[in-house]
Design an enzyme around this catalytic site. Structure first.
Site, short mmCIF file in Angstrom:
data_model
loop_
_atom_site.label_atom_id
_atom_site.label_comp_id
_atom_site.label_asym_id
_atom_site.label_seq_id
_atom_site.Cartn_x
_atom_site.Cartn_y
_atom_site.Cartn_z
CG ASP A 4 -0.34 -0.59 2.46
OD1 ASP A 4 0.89 -0.54 2.60
OD2 ASP A 4 -1.09 -1.11 3.31
CD GLU A 8 -8.73 0.68 8.22
OE1 GLU A 8 -8.81 -0.22 9.08
OE2 GLU A 8 -8.06 1.72 8.38
#
Ligand code: F6R
Length: 250
Positions: free
Chosen positions: A67, A143
């Site tokens: 990421d 998430e």
């Protein structure tokens, strides 16, 4: 999931570094998926030390980081590219062309994500994916949510995750970018093997739910239960909430 529990964070780092050294010996052109964060730092330090002694060779390997913050220049000390330069790439000999990052400054997020997926495929897929885990069970920047994204995408960070990343933003969580590009769940699950590392008591609950809980988008790491080759490497503090039989598998 294979659970391995070590006495200390240092032992975790040595064991994972040793596994990577062995993987690179067996396959010098290994394609590695890498994570940033506090947890892998001792592993990268160990690999850097071994590289300095000529005991590990990255020259034919390729890496793909999980990421990167969106709209943060690579030169910013808080970027994951800068993190990796500080902790690993500045210390091992790996050709820059073999180091892959999502570009947080790309013009178009969707195009950049598609480019990254193509680059991973062109490299033959990820052989070994190193993962940390958030205290809320996130992996990469996937998430907890009602639905998860399969592929590399632009993600919105939870306040808790921004706080955990505040170090290089003057300890100010509001200065941490709100969005990041991240490999998706399917991108991660397509790696041939996964090594998830967790250390410290703060990860205990997430680890316990990942291992024993139901498969749920509310704990993205629980999806690793369906992968056929996952090693979970823990220190005793992170393993605290597991059963003694599970802790004993070390
Ligand atoms: C980092 C990443 C994150 C971290 C996680 C744990 O590239 O993808 O999912 O692995 O937030 O972070 P630490 O290790 O700092 O607790």
């Amino acid at each position: 999931m294979r659970l391995v529990v070590h006495r200390s964070q240092r032992d975790v780092a040595h064991a994972v570094a040793q596994r990577l050294v062995a993987e690179l010996e067996g396959r010098p052109s290994l394609v590695l998926g890498l994570a940033t964060g506090r947890t892998p730092i001792p592993i990268y330090q160990r690999l850097s030390a071994l590289a300095g002694q000529g005991r590990v060779d990255f020259t034919r390997a390729a890496t793909f980081n999980l990421d990167e913050f969106w709209r943060l220049p690579a030169e910013h000390p808080g970027s994951y590219r800068a993190f990796m330069a500080r902790h690993l790439f500045g210390h091992v000999r790996i050709p820059p062309a073999r180091i892959h990052f999502l570009d947080g400054m790309a013009r178009d997020a969707a195009e950049e994500c598609a480019r990254y997926e193509r680059a991973i495929a062109a490299a033959g897929g990820i052989d070994v994916q190193i993962l940390g885990i958030g205290a809320n069970g996130h992996i990469g920047f996937n998430e907890p949510a009602v639905a998860l994204q399969a592929r590399t995408h632009l993600a919105t960070l939870k306040p808790q995750t921004r706080r955990a990343n505040a170090t290089f933003f003057g300890d100010d969580a509001t200065a941490v970018p709100e969005q990041a590009l991240s490999m998706g769940m399917a991108t991660i699950l397509q790696a041939r093997s996964v090594v998830l590392i967790a250390t410290g008591r703060g990860k205990g609950r997430a680890v316990e739910r990942m291992v024993n809980g139901p498969l749920t988008t509310r704990l993205p790491a629980s999806f690793l239960q369906v992968h056929h080759d996952v090693e979970v490497v823990l220190d005793e503090a992170a393993a605290e909430r597991l059963t003694s039989a599970q802790r004993g598998r070390a």
